[in-house]
Structure formats: C-alpha cells, structure tokens
Design an enzyme around this catalytic site. Sequence first.
Site, mmCIF file in Angstrom:
data_model
loop_
_atom_site.group_PDB
_atom_site.id
_atom_site.type_symbol
_atom_site.label_atom_id
_atom_site.label_comp_id
_atom_site.label_asym_id
_atom_site.label_seq_id
_atom_site.Cartn_x
_atom_site.Cartn_y
_atom_site.Cartn_z
ATOM 1 N N LYS A 226 -0.300 -12.518 -5.056
ATOM 2 C CA LYS A 226 -0.470 -11.970 -3.840
ATOM 3 C C LYS A 226 -1.198 -12.980 -2.793
ATOM 4 O O LYS A 226 -2.096 -13.734 -2.978
ATOM 5 C CB LYS A 226 -1.847 -10.958 -3.965
ATOM 6 C CG LYS A 226 -1.495 -9.884 -4.923
ATOM 7 C CD LYS A 226 -0.536 -8.922 -4.548
ATOM 8 C CE LYS A 226 -0.411 -7.626 -5.382
ATOM 9 N NZ LYS A 226 0.583 -6.720 -4.867
ATOM 10 N N GLU A 307 8.981 -1.138 -2.172
ATOM 11 C CA GLU A 307 7.994 -0.049 -2.772
ATOM 12 C C GLU A 307 7.761 1.047 -1.703
ATOM 13 O O GLU A 307 7.119 1.914 -2.155
ATOM 14 C CB GLU A 307 7.037 -0.709 -3.549
ATOM 15 C CG GLU A 307 5.943 -1.397 -2.478
ATOM 16 C CD GLU A 307 4.881 -2.114 -3.193
ATOM 17 O OE1 GLU A 307 4.884 -3.382 -3.762
ATOM 18 O OE2 GLU A 307 3.774 -1.492 -3.432
ATOM 19 N N ASP A 330 11.034 2.226 -6.206
ATOM 20 C CA ASP A 330 9.676 2.633 -6.692
ATOM 21 C C ASP A 330 10.020 4.136 -7.227
ATOM 22 O O ASP A 330 10.665 4.937 -6.542
ATOM 23 C CB ASP A 330 8.792 2.897 -5.496
ATOM 24 C CG ASP A 330 7.157 3.189 -5.973
ATOM 25 O OD1 ASP A 330 6.547 2.431 -6.105
ATOM 26 O OD2 ASP A 330 7.424 4.604 -6.454
#
Lengths: 439, 439
Positions: A226, A307, A330
């Site tokens: 991240k 997503e 997703d």
Amino acid sequence: MTQQLTKARITAVDTHDIRFPTSRWGWGSDAMNPDPDYSAAYVTIRTDAPDGLEGHGLCFTIGRGNEVAVTAIDALRPHLAGTELDETPAGLDARYRALAGDSQLRWLGPEKGVTHMALGAVVNALWDLYAKRQGKPLWKLLADLTPEELVAVADLRYLADALPPDEALLILRRAEPGRAEREARLRAEGYPAYASSPGWLGNSDAHVASAARRAVADGFTQIKLKVGADLEDDIRRCRIAREVVGPGVRIALDANQRWELGEAVEWTRALAGFDPYWIEEPTSPDEILGLAAIRRAVAPVKVAAGEHTANRVVFKQLLQAQALDVVQLDACRVGGIPELLSILLLAADFGVPVCPHAGGVGLCELVRHLAAFDYVAVSGRLADRTVEYVDHLHEHFTDPAVIARGRYTAPSVPGFSSTLRPESLRAYAYPDGAIWRTA
Amino acid sequence: MTQQLTKARITAVDTHDIRFPTSRWGWGSDAMNPDPDYSAAYVTIRTDAPDGLEGHGLCFTIGRGNEVAVTAIDALRPHLAGTELDETPAGLDARYRALAGDSQLRWLGPEKGVTHMALGAVVNALWDLYAKRQGKPLWKLLADLTPEELVAVADLRYLADALPPDEALLILRRAEPGRAEREARLRAEGYPAYASSPGWLGNSDAHVASAARRAVADGFTQIKLKVGADLEDDIRRCRIAREVVGPGVRIALDANQRWELGEAVEWTRALAGFDPYWIEEPTSPDEILGLAAIRRAVAPVKVAAGEHTANRVVFKQLLQAQALDVVQLDACRVGGIPELLSILLLAADFGVPVCPHAGGVGLCELVRHLAAFDYVAVSGRLADRTVEYVDHLHEHFTDPAVIARGRYTAPSVPGFSSTLRPESLRAYAYPDGAIWRTA
C-alpha cells in the site's frame, strides 16, 4: 448440460449484518481506509425442496453502512419470496432481468452503489444455489455451459458498440477446443495467486520485511504494498521489500484512490526505481480519461483498477480508452454472475488480463471460481494472470480458499463457496453477536 | 458577509419515508420508468437554538427503495447528533469533508448511488438551515459569498487536471462585477423554464396536443417529449407537437437511457425532421465515450444529460470528452451544495450551459436556487439556459416554485425551499400515512 431437478419454491430470503472487528487487529489499513471492519451484508435463500440446499450471497463492505446494504438486499425480497425457481440458464437470466429491471429500484443507481452490490449478492446467491443443486462448483458449472448458453446469460446491455453477442460467442467458441485440457491443468496445478498481506500501511518496517520474506518462501511470485500516504515512507518500504524479495518477484503498488492525476504520475515515477509491476487505483475509480493519461505517463509501470468500478459500462470504456493493463474484477461490487461474465468477455475481447480483487470477507473464496472459469472457457490464458490472496477470515467459510505453493487450489465443493459457518453467522452478527457484545 | 449567530447544537436528525402515489395518476411515465411513485427520503435537522429553525433535505426516488435511502441518511446521523453547528462557510466545509470522508461509508459508493444521494440530502439540509438562520434564500446567500469563500466551499477533489482552485477563482472573479445588475434582472424577470408535462409517454395524442398548446399559451418557449419506446409512436407524437407549437418553440426529446449507441443515433436521426432541440439521456448515464460519439453523430441536435450523473468526476470527463451540449444538474443526486458548486464551475469553465433537471418531488423548488446563483455569480449568462418545470406536488412545500409567463420567479423565502408541509409529511408517510392506508 443442465440436470433436471425437482421443482423448488423460495420459502425465505433471510438477511444478516455480519461484521468482523478487523480494525481492532490493524488489518487492511491503506491510504484511504485506515480502520476497516471487514463486513458482509449476507443473504440466505431457502426453498421447499427436500434437499435442504440454500443459496448464499454477500455484499462486502468495511463496516459502517453495512446495514444500508442489508436494507438494499431486503428491497429485492418481493421479487423472490414465494416464487418458483427456474433452474436453467434461461430461467436464471429471466430472474436477473426482472431483478435488475425493477424500474423504481433502478433509479437508486442506476447500476451502481449499494443497490447494485445488493443485486449482485442476491444474483450470486441464486447461482450458488443452482450450482449446489447441480452438484458442481460454480466455475465448473459455468465451464460446462455452451457458448450459446453463456452468451444468453451474460449481461450485454449497453455493450453493443464493443461486444455484440456474436462477438462474445466467437470468443467463447475459440476457447472451446482446449477446455478439457485446461481444466485438467487447473486441477493439477492450481491458479496463480499474489500476496497482499505484507503491505498494509499499518505494518511496521520489520513486519513488511518478514511478511515479504515469508510470502516468497511460501511460493508467491508477487506481493503488494500500500502506498500514497507519505512518499518518504513509501520509498523506504519499497526499498525494504525489494531488498527482501530480490529482483525476480513482482511488487505491485496500491494507492487506493488517493491521488489527483498529476500527483499520481509524479508519485509513481518517484517509486519507479524499485521496479513496481503495477500501480493500482492511482485516482478516483470514476476516472476513465484520467486513468488513460496516467497509464501513458507511467509506462512501463502497468495500471490496475476495477475493485470499485461500478459496472460493465465503465469497464467497457476503461478498455476502449486503453486505460487499463489489468482488470481487477470484484465478485461483490457488480450485479452478480451475468455482469461478471460480461466483464470477463470484455477483458478477453480487448486482450487485457483479469487479476481479480480479493481479501475482505469471502472475496478470495468467490473470485477463484471466476478466475478458474476465465482460464478454462474464456481467455484460455494464465500468462500475467494472478488472483489476490489475503490470509484472513477464511476459517469462517464452509469451503475456504486453499493456497498451495502460491497458487489457489481449484474449488471442488458444489456452489460458489459463499457459505459462512452457522457459528460465525451467530458470533459476528452486528450488533448482537458475541464478538460485539464483548467489545 | 456572514452574520454572527448564537451557538446551536444539533438535537435531532429525523428521517421520513415520504411517497406520493403518482403511478395511480399516470404521472411521470417514460421509456424506462412506466409507473413511478415520486418519493422523498426526507431529513429534518433540529437544534437547541431558540429560533426553532430546522434544516430540511431530501433524496428524490421513484418509490420502492426509498427506505434504502432513508437508511443511508440514518447512517450519517452519528456525525451530526449532539454536535455544535459551525455556521460559517469554513465550518460547513469542514462538516462536509467529515461526512464525505467517512472511510467506511465511502466504500459503499464511492461517491455514487444511494449513499451519495444521502450525503447530498444531509449536506443540503445543513445549508438550508444555514440560509434560514442567515435570513436569506439559498441562492442569495451563495451569491453574497466572496469568490474565495465559494472556492473554499466547492468540492474540487479529483478535479485538479481540469479545474484547479486558481482557475475556479478566476471564473468567479470574472463574474463579480455584474452580480448586482444580474440580481436585479433576475428579481424583475425571473429565470427561463421549460415544460415537461406535455410529453409523458402515458399521455394520449390528444393530451399531448392540448398540453403543448397550453404550455405555449402559458409563455413557455420549450417543451419536452419522452421518446424511446416505439419509433412510430414517437414520430406521430413529434408531428403532433410540432404542428401545435409551430416552428418557434423548442422541442426537447428525452429517451431516459433506453438505447444502445447505434440505436440512439438512428432513432434520433429518424426524428430529426421535427427539429428537436436536444436529445436527453440517449443511453446509459455512465457513458462518456459513447455519449461523445452520439453527440458527434446527431449534431446539430444537441445532447443533454446529467440527472443520473453520479458525481463531479464524471461531469468533468463528460465535459473533457465534449460529450455534452447541456449539463442537466440534479439537486438531489450528488453530494449537496459543495459538489453542486463544483459542477457549476466545471460547466462555466467549459462554456457549457446548465439546464437543471427538475420535476419529481421538490426538484423544481431546489434547482431554481442553483440556476439563479449560476446566473448571478458563476456563468453570468441566461442564453440557452432553462430550468425544467413540471406542474405537480408543489403544494406540499412551504415555499413552492412559482412560474410566471414561462419563467421561475426568484425565491425570496430564507432557506433552500426544501421544507415539506407538516400535514404532507403525515399524510404521505409510507406505509402508515393516510394516503397509503386508504390505497
């Protein structure tokens, strides 16, 4: 291809607000989501059939607002309760069209946000039930449908300019000859996965290093970090990770929508020396033109997103605009199997690999079916395809994701693997389950 | 510019599920929405201030699912209840950022669908309360803010590539000199409106003719017809309408998202002989690239859209892609005043006129403020600008829209005109109000 079944009528559509207090444990933190409580708005569909089988589906959320998703599922109940199942692909298609086509509910999106996620949960629950009644894992059930049946089931509305039905059919027919061989290979070798756990923003440097080392030892050939909160931190963590995994393991970066366009380009370039494989969600998930501009500017770093992509119409344009190197499907954001099929077909049509988003609650369990089906019957490819894997919450599912040597094992249990254990349904019910009462 | 007020603390955030059984009366029917029950998820914010003033806001929906929007508003209550109002532009901005930035709730969109509409309802209610406490109609309150205050309040996140703050400031400063003159003209002459009532798909040919005739007699210079269900019907109704109104009155067409791209072009061209002014929502509201292609193909017929555009990021791209001739701002679809400001600024920056979407419940009441503010302080223009008008449900509001000679009268009552009469709140409460108990 479809087994004839005894008739069944839906007797109950039950919803559950299920929340795991993951923020207490520091899991899942990123630049936009510092303290998620991984949650599911969960639906159970029961029938009067003597087999006692149930369909299960879920919206994945990260805590507050999970009750809104539950209410959105409840709003679909009148379309289901008391009706007879038509357990054929055509019957499921008709049901989908009725659910997706409710004009009053459609106003609340259309085809986006909570109500669209709720549609996906219900439709996936119906497919879960169908697969259970057919005695097949969902990926295998789909891979056993004919190209004609699949095209009839896929939601191709608003896609005629990019993917008319005859083109969709062509893609599936081209993949037909190798289905058996690829199925055998999938069962023998599994499907490639990558590891996201090393990279949470809340992890210490030491944790990043040890988790990255363990991921490589476990056989993963890609990890994810991240980024996006602080550039100096990102540089330091990228250096640590690259030193630990060496040059042969891919490092993906994920900014979780944190940046403006110019910022995304500058920040990604500042990390380019660590040879990142992709930059994920560099900006708003509604950016099509902007994502294409970022992609042009940061190449050879790839751009990944999906997503939070609202629906197939946005995916179509992302592909038309050449904004994506990687489609991050997703399983719980769009309208369920019919729309997931259309997105897989779009990606195959544009030759862009699908690397599904997972983690959260149940996403690993679900997306492995979609990746497996894509390999067997749609794209026919594994190159540059990999499914996200996060090692948590699997123990709450009756058919949990299994990883061996950095690869997902092909599911073998009938259904869509979306069934939570009854004891987890009770313990994590919000706000009255044991875990929340003792908080 | 901001009056100093006694401190006030929020004591209650009450929600109401309000539905009008308009489908019984055949109002509002179009190619996608055959039987809407115009509804509002309605919020009332009360404080402990002795003035007793309340803030009112709403999500407009068309019936089923209104309860989902109510639940989404309820999910924002913890951010409000018990907190102190900071009644300055900066205080409202901080509040907006806290509401829009709730990371767990943000997952449910982000910035789209029911949760985003709910954000808009709450934020608009706070601005309604602020304007009431300042004793000004909202448009006037906004028009009295400085360019710097307005830029600080507008939501410019994800817009840096098209509308950096200094460019937004420039737009507002350019419009500053003429504010007083335009305000006077607005108060004297009102704001142009167009009439949608003649064109519901459920109207008989005779009704279309008589309603179109009445609209012209009432001073409207533009009417709108719903199209897209059946081409022969559309041709016949366009012919009737054009014969009735003559060549000097504009006829807009509205397809309500009914078509695929190619179909949109063919159908619009088939009606081009009746000199339609614009074609509205020809396809999915998520189309950016496709809408641009339609626009190029159907010119000189204009393309209008926006009532279902999810947020400012999509509007930005619609303008960048040259997909729109007309921005149809909706007061209750996006995140309230801060995002509405950013959309007005984007439209002004790209030189595209804003013609707000209205009708429904309360939309006429609200958007006239936005159009008036745009004229006085942002675009500074009236040419080719017109606000939709539908003559229904106004009697339920304490400060109803007023039309004179085909123009909206400038609102004069303090607030955002979003307050429903208490007796309407009671009678149309769903499912227990008198109108529903007697259904």
